[in-house]
Design a protein around this motif. Structure first.
Motif, PDB file in Angstrom:
ATOM      1  N   SER A  27       0.775  -1.215   0.239  1.00 54.39           N
ATOM      2  CA  SER A  27       0.032  -0.018   0.012  1.00 54.39           C
ATOM      3  C   SER A  27       0.699   1.258  -0.175  1.00 54.39           C
ATOM      4  N   ALA A  29       2.182   2.566  -4.884  1.00 50.66           N
ATOM      5  CA  ALA A  29       1.522   2.016  -4.011  1.00 50.66           C
ATOM      6  C   ALA A  29       0.431   1.632  -4.560  1.00 50.66           C
ATOM      7  N   ASN A  30      -0.219   0.367  -4.040  1.00 54.93           N
ATOM      8  CA  ASN A  30      -1.361  -0.275  -4.637  1.00 54.93           C
ATOM      9  C   ASN A  30      -1.272  -0.639  -6.233  1.00 54.93           C
TER      10      ASN A  30
END
Length: 372
Positions: A190, A227-228
């Motif tokens: 994340s 992120a992600n």
């Protein structure tokens, strides 16, 4: 049992249980010949096994299954195993030589191959194999009728490659002890790792490179670094020697909690070099101009050079090109209206060229504990 005899047994069974009437429409010899061809085709053998299993599912008599079906299935699976073994053979291009031994050290694999049908009597081969992305290249090939002579050449090449890699490691040897998970924050998908110093899992590296100074990288970008992220590609720079390469996000052990002194010093040096590149000292010598574009940036990757050119009077003022070693011109131009996009494309092209060419990365990493 030879294929012809086995094909006759198959023909009899399939004809007797042919609900679609396929074998009833063709002469027996043609049907047997067709099945004999199937026995040389792995996909057709698999299909025939499925056909017989489906027929067997309709049988109520267990004795018929044991006496008729089971021997056919056993024979077909033996043929399947034989064909799969033949397909798994590794050949040296189209030379007819089959690889019998191979050892990879660094970016090079040393091979010993055999062709007992070689017409010139040179039954044995030694070669060196290097893979750059999708392209593999054989070099330093030697053939001989004497097995021991080829093994001497094999071990000589192997020893030379070991010394070459040992020298390469020694030039940037800062830390031999591997970096463990305890020294890293978890690999949190994340969170972005762009601009972070992370450690690559030791098992994702080839055995000769499972050292702390080979694990630490500065992340430059890539879809997997975000992120992600949906992708896995992580483009990065090795702290120990400044070389650029690519890993996958699942290869990352985590961001370092605290950098060793050598790594902190190397990080400062890399950042200083990049800052200097952003603000180069003006040169008095004239710069190269191509088709009205002045070449302002160059990145060399193997046998290719990627350049960025600027022409303020052009409709698209910025361009990136590639140049192959030994050629004077440039080709495959990508044109842009602003410098930032052109500079990003320059490094993307260079990074793409580097993909899968790193001698550091291990093949097919098996431990992907945190892979999503």
């Amino acid at each position: 049992m030879d294929n012809r005899t086995f094909a006759k047994d198959l023909y009899k069974f399939l004809k007797d249980n042919d609900s679609l009437g396929h074998f009833g429409d063709i002469p027996a010899e043609d049907g047997i010949s067709e099945l004999e061809e199937y026995l040389s085709d792995l996909d057709m053998v698999k299909e025939t096994i499925k056909d017989i299993e489906e027929i067997a599912d309709s049988f109520d008599d267990h004795d018929v299954y044991v006496t008729e079906v089971k021997p056919l299935l056993k024979g077909l699976r033996t043929v399947q195993e034989k064909l799969e073994a033949e397909q798994s053979k590794r050949m040296v291009a189209d030379t007819g030589y089959e690889v019998k031994q191979s050892i990879q050290i660094g970016n090079q694999e040393i091979l010993m191959a055999e062709n007992l049908k070689a017409e010139d009597g040179n039954f044995y081969m030694k070669a060196e194999y290097t893979e750059n992305g999708l392209i593999g290249e054989y070099s330093q090939v030697a053939v001989d009728s004497d097995y021991l002579e080829i093994m001497r050449e094999f071990t000589k090449s192997l020893h030379g490659q070991i010394e070459k890699v040992a020298s390469e490691i020694g030039k940037a040897a800062y830390q031999s002890e591997p970096i463990t998970a305890k020294e890293c924050h978890p690999n949190d998908y994340s969170q972005s790792i762009v601009g972070k110093v992370v450690a690559i899992k030791a098992e994702a590296l080839r055995p000769e490179y499972r050292r702390g100074d080979r694990q630490l990288i500065l992340v430059d970008g890539g879809n997997g670094a975000n992120a992600n992220a949906r992708g896995n590609a992580v483009f990065c720079t090795h702290l120990n020697d400044g070389s650029r390469t690519r890993f996958e996000r699942y290869d990352v052990q985590g961001e370092m909690k605290e950098l060793p002194a050598w790594a902190a010093a190397r990080l400062d040096a890399i950042n200083a070099e990049r800052e200097a590149a952003r603000h180069p000292i003006p040169k008095s010598a004239p710069q190269e101009t191509v088709a009205g574009y002045t070449i302002t940036e160059r990145v060399n990757v193997g046998k290719k050079t990627f350049v960025l050119g600027h022409n303020p009077k052009a409709v698209s003022p910025f361009v990136t090109w590639q140049q192959l070693e030994g050629r004077s011109g440039y080709d495959l131009g990508h044109y842009f209206s602003d410098r930032d996009r052109a500079l990003a494309d320059l490094h993307t092209r260079a990074d793409s060229e580097r993909e899968a060419t790193s001698p550091v990365k291990a093949r097919n990493p098996k431990n992907r504990d945190d892979a999503r």
